[in-house]
Motif scaffolding. Sequence first.
Motif, mmCIF file in Angstrom:
data_model
loop_
_atom_site.group_PDB
_atom_site.id
_atom_site.type_symbol
_atom_site.label_atom_id
_atom_site.label_comp_id
_atom_site.label_asym_id
_atom_site.label_seq_id
_atom_site.Cartn_x
_atom_site.Cartn_y
_atom_site.Cartn_z
ATOM 1 N N VAL A 1 0.844 -1.057 -0.093
ATOM 2 C CA VAL A 1 -0.027 -0.177 -0.132
ATOM 3 C C VAL A 1 0.870 1.099 0.108
ATOM 4 O O VAL A 1 1.861 1.396 0.746
ATOM 5 C CB VAL A 1 -0.852 0.017 1.054
ATOM 6 C CG1 VAL A 1 -1.754 1.338 1.204
ATOM 7 C CG2 VAL A 1 -1.910 -1.218 0.983
ATOM 8 N N ARG A 2 0.736 2.098 -0.958
ATOM 9 C CA ARG A 2 1.470 3.307 -1.011
ATOM 10 C C ARG A 2 0.560 4.444 -0.527
ATOM 11 O O ARG A 2 -0.472 4.412 0.007
ATOM 12 C CB ARG A 2 1.764 3.636 -2.615
ATOM 13 C CG ARG A 2 2.615 2.661 -3.265
ATOM 14 C CD ARG A 2 2.741 3.061 -4.666
ATOM 15 N NE ARG A 2 1.225 3.353 -5.459
ATOM 16 C CZ ARG A 2 1.211 3.862 -6.676
ATOM 17 N NH1 ARG A 2 2.367 4.289 -7.217
ATOM 18 N NH2 ARG A 2 0.082 3.952 -7.097
ATOM 19 N N VAL B 1 -3.316 5.510 0.064
ATOM 20 C CA VAL B 1 -4.413 5.988 1.252
ATOM 21 C C VAL B 1 -5.093 7.318 1.107
ATOM 22 O O VAL B 1 -6.127 7.387 1.521
ATOM 23 C CB VAL B 1 -3.338 5.977 2.484
ATOM 24 C CG1 VAL B 1 -4.100 6.482 3.490
ATOM 25 C CG2 VAL B 1 -2.699 4.553 2.821
ATOM 26 N N TYR B 2 -4.321 7.994 0.299
ATOM 27 C CA TYR B 2 -4.920 9.479 0.131
ATOM 28 C C TYR B 2 -5.978 9.398 -0.633
ATOM 29 O O TYR B 2 -7.056 9.915 -0.387
ATOM 30 C CB TYR B 2 -3.810 10.247 -0.552
ATOM 31 C CG TYR B 2 -4.541 11.833 -0.740
ATOM 32 C CD1 TYR B 2 -4.166 12.846 0.225
ATOM 33 C CD2 TYR B 2 -4.902 11.835 -2.247
ATOM 34 C CE1 TYR B 2 -4.771 13.975 -0.335
ATOM 35 C CE2 TYR B 2 -5.318 13.352 -2.213
ATOM 36 C CZ TYR B 2 -5.367 14.211 -1.378
ATOM 37 O OH TYR B 2 -5.761 15.420 -1.659
ATOM 38 N N PHE C 1 -3.347 3.450 8.368
ATOM 39 C CA PHE C 1 -3.578 4.296 7.358
ATOM 40 C C PHE C 1 -4.245 5.521 7.545
ATOM 41 O O PHE C 1 -4.067 6.621 7.022
ATOM 42 C CB PHE C 1 -4.401 3.277 6.471
ATOM 43 C CG PHE C 1 -3.626 1.850 5.764
ATOM 44 C CD1 PHE C 1 -2.223 2.103 5.788
ATOM 45 C CD2 PHE C 1 -4.156 1.047 5.515
ATOM 46 C CE1 PHE C 1 -1.349 0.922 5.525
ATOM 47 C CE2 PHE C 1 -3.507 -0.075 4.775
ATOM 48 C CZ PHE C 1 -2.022 -0.082 5.087
ATOM 49 N N ILE C 2 -5.406 5.479 8.464
ATOM 50 C CA ILE C 2 -6.265 6.599 8.652
ATOM 51 C C ILE C 2 -5.461 7.475 9.392
ATOM 52 O O ILE C 2 -5.517 8.911 9.022
ATOM 53 C CB ILE C 2 -7.525 6.100 9.164
ATOM 54 C CG1 ILE C 2 -8.421 4.871 8.464
ATOM 55 C CG2 ILE C 2 -8.426 7.151 9.673
ATOM 56 C CD1 ILE C 2 -9.536 4.484 9.244
ATOM 57 N N MET D 1 -12.265 4.518 11.675
ATOM 58 C CA MET D 1 -11.003 4.202 12.495
ATOM 59 C C MET D 1 -11.522 3.587 13.710
ATOM 60 O O MET D 1 -10.911 2.445 14.122
ATOM 61 C CB MET D 1 -10.513 5.490 12.865
ATOM 62 C CG MET D 1 -9.027 5.212 13.358
ATOM 63 S SD MET D 1 -8.363 6.784 13.854
ATOM 64 C CE MET D 1 -6.617 6.353 13.990
ATOM 65 N N ALA D 2 -12.674 3.669 14.099
ATOM 66 C CA ALA D 2 -13.397 3.208 15.445
ATOM 67 C C ALA D 2 -13.993 1.805 15.266
ATOM 68 O O ALA D 2 -13.666 0.681 15.814
ATOM 69 C CB ALA D 2 -14.296 3.799 15.908
ATOM 70 N N LYS D 3 -14.505 1.606 13.862
ATOM 71 C CA LYS D 3 -15.036 0.416 13.349
ATOM 72 C C LYS D 3 -13.914 -0.820 13.147
ATOM 73 O O LYS D 3 -14.396 -1.916 13.521
ATOM 74 C CB LYS D 3 -16.008 0.725 12.348
ATOM 75 C CG LYS D 3 -16.790 -0.621 11.780
ATOM 76 C CD LYS D 3 -17.757 -0.264 10.841
ATOM 77 C CE LYS D 3 -18.587 -1.486 10.642
ATOM 78 N NZ LYS D 3 -19.837 -1.283 9.317
#
Length: 880
Positions: A784-785, A789-790, A816-817, A805-807
């Motif tokens: 993963v670059r 992610v962006y 990543f987030i 992020m919580a899930k």
Amino acid sequence: MDVITTHVNADFDCLGAMVAAKKLYPDALMVFPGSQEKSIRDFFLKTTGYMPALTRLKDIDLSRISRLILVDCRHSSRIGRLAEAAKRPGVVVHIYDHHPGSSGDISHSGGEIRECGSSTAILAKILMEKGIEVTPVEATLMMLGIYEDTGNLTFPSTSVDDYAAASWLLSHGANLNIVAEFVSQELTAEQVSLLNDLLQSLHTVSVNGVDISLAHASLDYYVGDIAVLAHMMRDMENLEALFIVVGMAERVYVVARSRIPEVDVGAILREFGGGGHATAASATVRDQTVIQVLGRFQQLLPQWVNPKRTASDLMSSPVKTLSAETTIAEARELLTRYNVNAMPVIDDGRMVGIISLRIVEKALYHGLGSLPVSEYMHTEYMRAEPDTPLNVIQDYIVGQHRRLVPVFAGEKLIGVITRTDLLRYMYAGMQRSAEAVYDLGRETPPVRRREVVHLMNKNLPRRMVETLRELGRVGDKLELPIYAIGGFARDLLLGGKNEDIDVTVEGDGILFAETFAAGHDCRVKSHDKFGTAVIVFSDGTKIDVASTRLEYYETPGALPTVERSSLKMDLYRRDFTINTLAIKLNTADFGLLVDFFGAYRDLRDKAVRVLHNLSFVEDPTRVFRAIRFEQRLGFQIARHTENLIKNAVKMGFLDKLGGKRLLNELVLILREREPVRAILRMEGLGLLRFIHPDLALQPENLKVLDEVKKVITWFDLLYQGDRVETWVVYFLALTSALPDNAFWETCSRLSISEHYREKLIDMRVHGEQMLEVMERKVAKGEPVRRSDVYFWLRGLSPEVLLYIMAKTRCEDVRKFISLYVTQLRGVTSSVTGDDLKAVGLPPGPRYREILDTVLSARLNGEVSTREDELKIVTKGLTRL
């Protein structure tokens, strides 16, 4: 020469205060003006190591005294020969005392006089503020003074300063073993004998409707510390006001104790040359016999004992009435609307009778609904006046089984007292008495005005306190009673800092607001329909102003109809008892706490309690408010109130709630600091199904909810300046187990606007899709670059980012987030569409493709300068 002294027959508070004063006046001599109590003498005999440096009075040249420092005393008759020095011209007098003033007090130019449990605590606070240290011996002597005069910190006169001083002294080595030994001594044989004599003579008389207890004895020898016996008798016999009179040799000693505001024992014993507080006082009488002193009491008590509460203290005003022509059927509707059991009947401006709900119901049963109430009203009733004692009203209501007593000023009806009013007053009195029987230390006296003012000064900014006083002054000018109410009053008593002020006016609230604004740098927004206004200050702060009013509900769950009413009825319309407190702001009564419905008791007991059984029927949103207050304040919903919630759920009253009202309550809950506890409570009471029939707490969304707080805390600590609606994050987590169509139905049920509803579901869908993509990538072990992610997360709101992020349960996805939020989302390239246009590329879809290629290179660290980015643009054009 400086001299520190106190009153004759000195006690431990005198000694402790003298030791403390010595720290402020190190060159002064400490001198007792006369005898000391036996406890002091015993202390000096048994603990020579605690003896302070005292100078005998006979070794002092009174003519050389230039400054006299008095502690625990300010009356010239109580300092013996040193009164000569106090009166001599040129002598400077400083006084440190906690007793109320009286005639004969010595004039002074320094020191500090204020209400406190002990004089020692006043001086200790000064030492703390000046940073003056004390030795363990000095700390012990001072602690003795505080403990003795506050009854081991349990007397009602004990103040916050006494506790603070005791804590400070303990930290400086005060020896509590010594304190316990000499403050809590066992009774001597002589004291036990005297106590028996006093109990034998104890009798109670009624003075102005108040029970006063007196006991007397005569001895041919001296017995010390008779104040201890007064405390024991008061607690043993559960007495409200007690005077004990003991003749010993040529003097008569009087000690008094009071638990009730009607009897100020300090003021009464000042008539005998003594003094003290409203709750505890003493006097020494010379040249009179015990019989003469008792005879003097017979003359003084009727003058000094205030009558018990009168009709004006308890009555409700203005009064809701019926006309004589009102039909029986109409009367039932009005009695039900205003939630009362009886109403006065008026004919041609005069009261002519009382109609009760019981009579109305019977008349309707017999088919008499069309007849006027004048046919069946009670025409015989008590006519109370404002100063009618409540015990007289009590005898009438209880003895003759009446529901209502009208109060008149001449022929004008000015108020009413109901059976409920009387029962609540009687119950409050019984509660106080019952607690005092078993444990004086747990007695909870009513909150006094000065305590409320103290809390204001402690917890509110000075400008706000002055604003409250200015509101009261404007009320004085308009002759309108002004009160601070609701959450402001509640949180003030809980020690919180609620700066949102709600003010209610017994009269025209809009007139009050406009008058206040005219004299200050303010503007007013008014709402004539509801009699409310908002005062807006130049700095943007606001004060909500309302006229006292009542509300009634035409149908369950409907919006209320509003009418002007009294303060009591205004407070009765509120949701819970803890929100019914009012603090008067008018100058004469500033800080006076008004508590009609036991709010202070429920604050003490940490209980959330409704005011009446139909509360949740009339306004089902109160169910959610009950949970919110319970969790925010750490309280417990009272058992009966919880049963009423369960009944409202069972009866389906919450189905009648409009979506916007339900959403508003849900948002308020989800904005709390700990919303998950409230959500669990909602689940336990079966409330989630009213948001959506399929909404329930499952292990899946429970885990998400638990993680939300962590990710929100993490985000807040980044200090990136983003404004996040935390309620949205919790809402997405709460509904995370619902499929998309059910989520849409939930948003519709809550009347979320169509535009925001579409945006919210699109973001939810997009966010969960990207979450699946990231988790799949990680599961397959694919690289993963940063640019991946962006572009996965670009365009998602902070709320959705925090939600996914919580899930996720995947730590790599969380990273990543986190990477996107902290580093990537702010990355941009220097190349723009203008650059592409400049090199001859016609506008079109290729613009986005090339710009994203450039941005990807920047994100992945493949380029770092504008020149590098332009080379990528050139390569892209070459391939065309």
